[in-house]
Design a protein around this motif. Sequence first.
Motif, PDB file in Angstrom:
ATOM      1  N   ALA A 173       0.904  -1.326  -0.053  1.00 16.69           N
ATOM      2  CA  ALA A 173       0.121  -0.246  -0.019  1.00 16.69           C
ATOM      3  C   ALA A 173       1.016   1.304   0.088  1.00 16.69           C
ATOM      4  CB  ALA A 173      -0.953   0.051   1.310  1.00 16.69           C
ATOM      5  N   LEU A 174       2.079   1.225   0.756  1.00 19.27           N
ATOM      6  CA  LEU A 174       2.791   2.457   0.833  1.00 19.27           C
ATOM      7  C   LEU A 174       3.536   2.656  -0.640  1.00 19.27           C
ATOM      8  CD1 LEU A 174       4.637   4.536   2.232  1.00 19.27           C
ATOM      9  CD2 LEU A 174       5.850   2.622   3.417  1.00 19.27           C
ATOM     10  N   LYS A 175       3.957   1.542  -1.175  1.00 15.03           N
ATOM     11  CA  LYS A 175       4.558   1.813  -2.453  1.00 15.03           C
ATOM     12  C   LYS A 175       3.610   2.364  -3.467  1.00 15.03           C
ATOM     13  CE  LYS A 175       8.177  -1.780  -2.315  1.00 15.03           C
ATOM     14  NZ  LYS A 175       8.454  -3.255  -3.164  1.00 15.03           N
ATOM     15  N   GLU A 176       2.322   1.833  -3.358  1.00 18.03           N
ATOM     16  CA  GLU A 176       1.375   2.444  -4.308  1.00 18.03           C
ATOM     17  C   GLU A 176       1.020   3.649  -4.123  1.00 18.03           C
ATOM     18  OE1 GLU A 176      -1.448  -0.819  -4.982  1.00 18.03           O
ATOM     19  OE2 GLU A 176      -3.184   0.421  -5.443  1.00 18.03           O
ATOM     20  N   LEU A 177       0.929   4.013  -2.659  1.00 16.35           N
ATOM     21  CA  LEU A 177       0.637   5.669  -2.676  1.00 16.35           C
ATOM     22  C   LEU A 177       1.953   6.406  -2.836  1.00 16.35           C
ATOM     23  CD1 LEU A 177      -1.066   7.602  -0.885  1.00 16.35           C
ATOM     24  CD2 LEU A 177       0.413   7.180   1.149  1.00 16.35           C
ATOM     25  N   VAL A 178       3.187   6.006  -2.731  1.00 15.56           N
ATOM     26  CA  VAL A 178       4.358   6.866  -2.932  1.00 15.56           C
ATOM     27  C   VAL A 178       4.286   7.034  -4.483  1.00 15.56           C
ATOM     28  CG1 VAL A 178       6.797   6.947  -3.002  1.00 15.56           C
ATOM     29  CG2 VAL A 178       5.680   6.378  -1.010  1.00 15.56           C
ATOM     30  N   LYS A 179       3.821   5.729  -5.336  1.00 16.73           N
ATOM     31  CA  LYS A 179       4.074   5.852  -6.761  1.00 16.73           C
ATOM     32  C   LYS A 179       2.936   6.988  -7.260  1.00 16.73           C
ATOM     33  CE  LYS A 179       4.803   1.266  -8.182  1.00 16.73           C
ATOM     34  NZ  LYS A 179       4.058   0.293  -8.758  1.00 16.73           N
ATOM     35  N   ILE A 180       1.897   6.966  -6.719  1.00 18.70           N
ATOM     36  CA  ILE A 180       0.668   8.089  -7.262  1.00 18.70           C
ATOM     37  C   ILE A 180       1.497   9.506  -6.951  1.00 18.70           C
ATOM     38  CG2 ILE A 180      -1.531   8.952  -6.334  1.00 18.70           C
ATOM     39  CD1 ILE A 180      -2.262   6.069  -6.092  1.00 18.70           C
ATOM     40  N   GLU A 181       2.059   9.482  -5.600  1.00 17.42           N
ATOM     41  CA  GLU A 181       2.483  11.051  -5.345  1.00 17.42           C
ATOM     42  C   GLU A 181       4.006  11.096  -5.789  1.00 17.42           C
ATOM     43  OE1 GLU A 181      -0.012  12.269  -4.895  1.00 17.42           O
ATOM     44  OE2 GLU A 181      -0.444  12.683  -2.717  1.00 17.42           O
ATOM     45  N   LYS A 182       4.400  10.392  -6.766  1.00 14.31           N
ATOM     46  CA  LYS A 182       5.958  10.560  -7.138  1.00 14.31           C
ATOM     47  C   LYS A 182       6.296  11.911  -7.495  1.00 14.31           C
ATOM     48  CE  LYS A 182       5.680   8.774 -11.691  1.00 14.31           C
ATOM     49  NZ  LYS A 182       4.429   9.200 -12.096  1.00 14.31           N
ATOM     50  N   ASP A 183       5.432  12.629  -7.877  1.00 14.37           N
ATOM     51  CA  ASP A 183       5.828  14.188  -8.475  1.00 14.37           C
ATOM     52  C   ASP A 183       6.018  14.879  -7.218  1.00 14.37           C
ATOM     53  OD1 ASP A 183       5.996  13.402 -11.120  1.00 14.37           O
ATOM     54  OD2 ASP A 183       3.811  13.808 -11.451  1.00 14.37           O
ATOM     55  N   TRP A 184       5.641  14.629  -6.223  1.00 15.89           N
ATOM     56  CA  TRP A 184       5.727  15.166  -4.814  1.00 15.89           C
ATOM     57  C   TRP A 184       7.185  15.328  -4.455  1.00 15.89           C
ATOM     58  CZ3 TRP A 184       2.721  18.783  -2.474  1.00 15.89           C
ATOM     59  CH2 TRP A 184       1.459  19.066  -3.153  1.00 15.89           C
ATOM     60  N   ILE A 185       8.060  14.202  -4.620  1.00 10.73           N
ATOM     61  CA  ILE A 185       9.332  13.987  -4.121  1.00 10.73           C
ATOM     62  C   ILE A 185      10.169  14.892  -4.571  1.00 10.73           C
ATOM     63  CG2 ILE A 185      11.037  12.139  -3.550  1.00 10.73           C
ATOM     64  CD1 ILE A 185       8.774   9.932  -4.239  1.00 10.73           C
ATOM     65  N   PRO A 186      10.712  15.793  -3.696  1.00  7.32           N
ATOM     66  CA  PRO A 186      11.790  16.948  -4.003  1.00  7.32           C
ATOM     67  C   PRO A 186      13.175  16.179  -4.679  1.00  7.32           C
ATOM     68  CG  PRO A 186      11.535  16.721  -1.785  1.00  7.32           C
ATOM     69  CD  PRO A 186      10.673  15.750  -2.300  1.00  7.32           C
ATOM     70  N   SER A 187      13.875  16.802  -5.328  1.00  2.00           N
ATOM     71  CA  SER A 187      14.962  16.390  -5.806  1.00  2.00           C
ATOM     72  C   SER A 187      16.435  17.081  -5.330  1.00  2.00           C
ATOM     73  CB  SER A 187      15.026  16.290  -7.223  1.00  2.00           C
ATOM     74  OG  SER A 187      14.575  17.164  -7.705  1.00  2.00           O
ATOM     75  N   GLU A 188      16.135  18.284  -4.752  1.00  2.00           N
ATOM     76  CA  GLU A 188      17.238  19.028  -4.109  1.00  2.00           C
ATOM     77  C   GLU A 188      17.966  18.072  -3.161  1.00  2.00           C
ATOM     78  OE1 GLU A 188      17.578  22.923  -2.885  1.00  2.00           O
ATOM     79  OE2 GLU A 188      16.903  23.484  -4.936  1.00  2.00           O
ATOM     80  N   PRO A 189      19.361  18.185  -2.996  1.00  2.00           N
ATOM     81  CA  PRO A 189      20.175  17.348  -1.937  1.00  2.00           C
ATOM     82  C   PRO A 189      19.618  17.910  -0.746  1.00  2.00           C
ATOM     83  CG  PRO A 189      21.697  18.459  -3.341  1.00  2.00           C
ATOM     84  CD  PRO A 189      20.427  18.914  -3.816  1.00  2.00           C
ATOM     85  N   GLY A 190      19.237  16.741   0.112  1.00  2.00           N
ATOM     86  CA  GLY A 190      18.817  17.120   1.646  1.00  2.00           C
ATOM     87  C   GLY A 190      17.421  17.153   1.821  1.00  2.00           C
ATOM     88  N   THR A 191      16.684  16.976   0.428  1.00  2.00           N
ATOM     89  CA  THR A 191      15.385  16.854   0.602  1.00  2.00           C
ATOM     90  C   THR A 191      14.712  15.543   0.317  1.00  2.00           C
ATOM     91  OG1 THR A 191      14.870  17.442  -1.679  1.00  2.00           O
ATOM     92  CG2 THR A 191      15.018  19.373  -0.264  1.00  2.00           C
ATOM     93  N   SER A 192      13.684  15.214   0.714  1.00  2.00           N
ATOM     94  CA  SER A 192      12.913  13.695   0.731  1.00  2.00           C
ATOM     95  C   SER A 192      11.557  13.835   0.768  1.00  2.00           C
ATOM     96  CB  SER A 192      13.650  12.835   1.544  1.00  2.00           C
ATOM     97  OG  SER A 192      13.500  13.200   2.897  1.00  2.00           O
ATOM     98  N   LEU A 193      10.931  12.840   0.864  1.00  2.00           N
ATOM     99  CA  LEU A 193       9.345  12.710   1.034  1.00  2.00           C
ATOM    100  C   LEU A 193       9.295  11.795   2.525  1.00  2.00           C
ATOM    101  CD1 LEU A 193       6.493  13.439  -0.190  1.00  2.00           C
ATOM    102  CD2 LEU A 193       6.548  10.909  -1.041  1.00  2.00           C
ATOM    103  N   TYR A 194       8.780  12.702   3.484  1.00  2.00           N
ATOM    104  CA  TYR A 194       8.683  11.961   4.679  1.00  2.00           C
ATOM    105  C   TYR A 194       7.514  11.235   4.740  1.00  2.00           C
ATOM    106  CZ  TYR A 194       8.607  11.858   9.899  1.00  2.00           C
ATOM    107  OH  TYR A 194       8.644  11.276  11.196  1.00  2.00           O
ATOM    108  N   ILE A 195       7.189  10.295   5.393  1.00  5.26           N
ATOM    109  CA  ILE A 195       6.486   9.103   5.508  1.00  5.26           C
ATOM    110  C   ILE A 195       5.743   8.927   6.766  1.00  5.26           C
ATOM    111  CG2 ILE A 195       5.563   6.927   4.726  1.00  5.26           C
ATOM    112  CD1 ILE A 195       7.587   6.815   2.607  1.00  5.26           C
TER     113      ILE A 195
END
Length: 354
Positions: free
Chosen positions: A113-135
């Motif tokens: 379920a977690l992977k599915e949710l993260v996949k749907i929200e993939k465009d929210w994952i930031p890419s600058e160094p030091g950033t991430s998607l907190y779950i």
Amino acid sequence: MEIAFTKADKLKDHPEDSALGFGTCFTDYMFNMDYSPEKGWHNARIEPYGPIQMDPSTMVLHYGQSIFEGLKAYKTKSGTIQLFRPNDNLQRLNRSGRMLCMPELDQKMVLKALKELVKIEKDWIPSEPGTSLYIRPTIIATDPYVGLRSSHTYRFFIILSPVGAYYPEGFDPVKIWVTTDHVRAVRGGVGTAKTAGNYAASLFATELAHKEGYTQVLWLDGVELKYIEEVGSMNIFFMIGDELVTPELNRSILAGVTRDSVIQLAKSWGMKVVERKISIDEIYEAHDNGTLKEVFGSGTAAVISPVGMIKFKGREISIADGEVGPVAAKLFNELMAIQYGSSEDPFGWTVPVI
Ligand code: COI
């Protein structure tokens, strides 16, 4: 178990990566699932992020029967997405749940379920160094009842938040304050569970620390007020001579996933790592005789956070002249390299999403 999906009518604007702090911005969707004794865990669904309606008598609001986890998803340079040690977090969620009389989750199902949710929200994952998607996976007691017992029904949800550094200091050293007037947890209590009450118990002393100009509280054991336990949002490490020392898992501190990663990484470099009782007096002695080289915290949100100053009983000591030490810097760089996929992961910690 099938996971239902409800599409949002309108999607939110995304913040700039460079403007990200910690924990204020949430994505478009969340995962929800309910528990009842008759149906077990059921009604798994991904739906628009939004308020949870509940009766004012809902048990979690009165007795704090709630547990949570914190883990992160990272975007790699090649654009793939990976989770860091999700199974360790889900295992700990079930461990916390047992301590709080909650029903266990099927770890495999939740990871799916977690992977599915993260996949749907993939465009929210930031890419600058030091950033991430907190779950943030969370379980709350949902019976509408004000008598004291464990709830019969529960809600499990997962929310996602794009984040930058946890502390305003970023990777600059933080100042921590040691108190002998307050304790966070005692052995035999729920200190090892990631449950709301432990964090609520830390708030008053943390406010006092802030008033004194310190970022966090360093907790001592609840019996003798002598041995170091942890900082409110992270575990703690001391470089004494050529040994990396951290408080042993004594049944009142949290068994941090990042703590374990630090131990494994440092050992793989041939460093001597010792988990044992450490008194605050020993730290001051090591400072005075010049053997205290570095102090740093570890946690999912904080990653590695160097400590530049400690205050205990009115005496302030400076660590490594307030600079970031080489061990903290090496651990931070190597952990981040594994998390962002720019370095090999010989430990098998990362789990691909896409
Ligand atoms: C984490 O590091 O993930 C935590 O849960 C700590 C919290 C106080 C932000």
